[in-house]
Design an enzyme around this catalytic site. Structure first.
Site: not given
Length: 642
Positions: A316, A371
C-alpha cells in the site's frame, strides 16, 4: 555489478538520459545489500529479526524478550505474570536478554525510564498478539501468544503453484465467517488469488486497516492467530493463492498502542520532525535509511510468509514511499525528470528494491504488487537490471476513468478511443493489475459502478418478478461490458473487490464516530446473490464465466492486446488477445464463447451463440481477414477459433 542498460532501454527508450540516475540508485541498493551481507550474514539472517527481537520461547520453555529502545536508561517487563511489578523483571542493556516463564495469553508491557527520569510504558514493538476491550478502553493490550502444542494450528495444505494469470478477489474479512462461507464462493467464481485487507492490527476500524499499530499482530477483530492460519490453509486447499495487503508506507501515530515515541524519542522508527509525518494521513513515516528499521520491516515481511503462509504482498501507498512530497499535489505529468529528480525519496525506493529482492530470493514463488499512482518507470522490472522489483503494478487510472465517465458522461457519448487508451496505456514489459473498481469505490462517500448505473432502482427493480426497466437493463449491460473490457484489455492480472462482482446494492462502512459506531453496513449481503428471484445473480454468473474463460484461454497471461477497431460513431471496440484471435488475423471458423446478452446473465438473448462465423480472406483494419458479427447495443462478446 552495473545496470543492464540494454534491458532497460528495451523496455523504455525514453529512459536513456536517466541511465546515470538509475545506475546511482542501483549502486545505493547494492551498497545496502553488501552491508547486510557483510554485517548480518545476508538476507536469510537479517530477515529473521522476529527470532531475535520480541518474545521467543526457548527449548526449556522459558521465554526470551529483547527490544530495541536505545533512549531508555532502564527497562522492565511487566504484566499479568508478575502482577505488573516494575522492578522484578529488569532488562539488561546491550547484554543477554531477559529470560522468564510467562503463561499463554498474559497481558504485557515494557516499562522504561528515560534520561529525564520520566517513566513510560509501551506495547512491545514485535508483539504478535494484541486485543482490545472496547467496554473498558480504546487502548490495546499486548498478549503473549503461546498456546499448548495441541491447540496450535498445523498447516495441512501446500501453497498452490504461482498462478499463470492472476485473478484477484480483494476482501476485508472476518476469519471465522470467511473461511467457511466465502472461500468456496471465490473458488466457484474462478478467482485464483485472494488479497486480504486490514490483517495487520490497527486501532481505528474505519481506517480500513491503513493505520497500523502492531505490525506483527493479526487483527484480533477477526479471531485468533489460529483462525487466520486456518483461513489461509483452507484457501490453499482450494487452490487459492493468498496475498497480504501490507502497510509499510506509514504507521499510526498512536503512542500507547503503537510505535510512535516508543522509547521517548521522535526518531526511533521514524524520521523526526516534519519529514516523519504525513500531513494528509496524520501518521508517522518510517526512516528507511536506518539499519534497524530495515531489519524490522524486512523481518515483518518474512514473518507473515513463514508464520501465516501468505504467498505475497500488495504494498500500500508506494507513491508516498518513493517521493519526498508523497505524491501530494503532484499530477506526474511534467516529464520523466519527476521520477529521478529531487522529489524522489531514494531511501524509500531502495527499501522497496531490498524488500522485493530479499523476498524473491528467499521465496521465489511469491507475488508482489505495487499501489502507485505516479507511473514510476521500472517499478515492476527486476532489481537485477536496475528495476524496483515488483511483479505487478496496479493500474489505478482505470477505475478513476470509469467513475469520471459514469458521473459526467452519458454512455452513448463515451469516447471509445479514450477508454481504450486508458486501458492500454501501461509500461512496456511491466505487468499490471487491471480493475474496474476496488474498495475505494465501495466505501461511504463514493458509489460503486452498480450504484452509479442503477442507483435507487436497485432497491425496487432488481427482482425478476418486476418489470425490467430501462435503467436496470442499461445498468446490467454496462456493468458486464465494463468488466469484460477491463479484464480483457486492461492488464496482465485482474482484481475485484468483494461483492462488486454481483453489483452489491449498498456501500461499505465501518464503525466510527460519524455513524454511532454502527456495524450495520460493515457487511456484504450475500443473500441477494443467492436469491434466484433477484437479478444480482446475472452479474455474478457473468463474472464467473469471464474468469473461467480466462482460465481456459489465458488472455491475461498473453501479450498486450491488438486493438484493430475503435469506432467512435458505432461505439464498437474490437481487439485480439491470447492464442485464439478475434478480429481476425488467423483465418478459420469462430464461435461465441461468451456473450453478455445471454439470458443467464440478465440479457435479452438477441445474440445467437450457436452461429459459426467464417472469416473472409480480405484485409480489414490492418488484419489479414475479417468476419461479420451481429452486435446489439450495450453488448460484448468473446469469440474463439473452432
Amino acid at each position: 555489478m552495473p545496470i543492464d542498460e540494454k534491458a532497460i532501454l528495451n523496455r523504455d527508450a525514453w529512459l536513456e538520459p536517466f541511465l546515470p540516475a538509475i545506475a546511482h540508485r542501483y549502486q545505493l541498493f547494492e551498497k545496502w545489500k553488501n552491508t547486510i551481507q557483510e554485517h548480518e550474514g545476508g538476507y536469510d539472517s537479517f530477515t529473521k529479526g522476529f527470532l531475535k527481537f520480541g518474545f521467543n520461547v526457548n527449548d526449556d520453555a522459558s521465554v526470551t524478550y529483547r527490544e530495541w529502545a536505545p533512549n531508555a536508561i532502564e527497562a522492565v517487563l511487566i504484566g499479568d505474570f508478575n502482577d505488573w511489578h516494575r522492578t522484578s523483571h529488569p532488562l539488561k542493556k546491550d547484554k543477554s536478554p531477559g529470560v522468564c516463564a510467562i503463561p499463554h495469553d498474559s497481558k504485557l508491557k515494557i516499562s522504561m525510564i528515560l534520561p529525564s527520569g520520566e517513566r513510560i510504558e509501551r506495547l512491545p514493538a514485535w508483539i504478535k498478539r494484541v486485543t482490545q476491550d472496547l467496554s473498558v478502553s480504546a487502548v490495546y493490550d499486548a498478549r503473549f501468544w503461546n498456546p499448548l502444542p495441541e491447540s496450535r494450528y498445523v498447516f495441512k495444505n501446500k501453497a498452490p503453484p504461482k498462478p499463470r494469470s492472476v485473478r484477484i478477489y480483494e476482501a476485508h474479512c472476518r476469519h471465522f465467517e470467511f473461511t467457511a462461507d466465502i472461500l468456496p464462493r471465490i473458488k466457484a467464481l474462478g478467482y485464483n488469488t485472494i488479497q486480504l485487507m486490514a490483517i495487520m492490527e490497527h486501532a481505528y476500524y474505519a481506517s480500513f486497516g491503513y493505520q497500523v499499530t502492531s505490525f506483527f499482530a493479526a487483527s484480533s477483530r477477526f479471531g485468533t492467530p489460529e483462525d487466520l492460519k486456518e483461513l489461509i490453509d483452507t484457501a490453499h486447499g482450494l487452490g487459492l493463492t493468498v496475498l497480504l495487503d501490507v502497510v509499510h508506507s506509514h504507521a499510526c501515530k498512536n503512542v500507547l498502542d503503537g510505535l510512535n515515541l516508543f522509547d521517548g524519542t521522535d526518531h526511533l522508527y521514524f524520521h523526526e520532525g516534519s519529514r516523519g509525518r504525513h500531513e494528509l494521513w496524520d501518521s508517522r513515516l518510517f526512516n528507511y535509511g536506518s539499519h534497524e528499521v530495515l531489519r524490522f520491516l524486512l523481518s515483518n515481511l518474512r514473518f507473515w510468509i513463514e508464520e501465516y503462509q501468505f504467498d505475497g504482498f500488495r504494498f500500500d501507498g508506494v507513491t508516498s514511499m518513493m517521493y519526498v512530497h508523497h505524491g501530494i499535489g503532484t499530477g506526474f505529468s511534467g516529464g520523466y525528470h519527476e521520477y529521478f529528480g529531487g522529489g524522489v525519496d531514494q531511501e524509500g525506493v531502495i527499501y522497496l528494491m531490498l524488500a522485493n529482492d530479499a523476498m524473491h530470493a528467499l521465496f521465489p514463488n511469491i507475488i508482489t504488487i505495487a499501489e502507485d499512482v505516479s507511473g514510476m518507470p521500472l517499478l515492476s522490472a527486476p532489481t537485477d537490471i536496475g528495476g524496483i522489483g515488483f511483479d505487478y503494478r496496479l493500474s489505478m487510472a482505470i477505475p478513476d476513468k470509469w467513475i469520471k465517465l459514469l458521473k459526467h458522461v452519458a454512455d452513448d457519448a463515451w469516447d471509445v478511443g479514450d477508454i481504450v487508451h486508458t486501458l492500454t496505456n501501461r509500461r512496456h514489459l511491466e505487468k499490471s493489475i487491471a480493475y474496474a473498481e476496488s474498495h475505494d469505490q465501495a466505501l461511504v462517500g463514493d458509489k460503486t459502478i452498480a450504484f452509479w448505473l442503477m442507483d435507487k432502482e436497485m432497491y425496487t427493480n432488481m427482482s425478476k418478478l418486476t418489470e425490467m426497466t430501462t435503467i436496470i437493463s442499461r445498468g446490467l449491460a454496462l456493468h458486464k461490458m465494463i468488466r469484460l473490457i477491463v479484464h480483457g484489455l486492461g492488464g496482465e492480472g485482474y482484481l475485484n473487490f468483494e461483492g462488486n462482482e454481483f453489483g452489491h446494492p449498498e456501500w461499505l462502512d465501518f464503525p466510527r464516530e460519524g455513524n454511532g459506531n454502527s456495524f450495520q453496513y460493515a457487511r456484504r449481503q450475500w443473500n441477494v446473490v443467492d436469491d434466484p428471484n433477484l437479478r444480482y445473480k446475472f452479474l455474478n454468473d457473468f463474472d464467473a464465466a469471464m474468469n473461467h474463460l480466462d482460465a481456459q484461454y489465458n488472455w491475461l497471461d498473453s501479450p498486450q492486446a491488438w486493438v484493430s477497431l475503435k469506432h467512435d460513431v458505432d461505439k464498437v471496440v474490437v481487439f485480439e488477445r491470447a492464442d485464439y484471435r478475434v478480429g481476425i488475423d488467423v483465418a478459420g471458423d469462430y464461435k461465441i464463447v461468451l456473450s453478455s446478452d445471454d439470458k443467464q446473465y440478465g440479457g435479452f438473448e438477441n445474440v445467437d451463440v450457436n452461429v459459426t462465423f467464417t472469416t473472409t480472406a480480405m484485409e480489414w483494419n490492418g488484419r489479414k481477414n475479417w468476419l461479420q458479427v451481429y452486435l446489439p447495443p450495450r453488448t460484448c462478446i468473446v469469440l474463439a477459433k473452432v
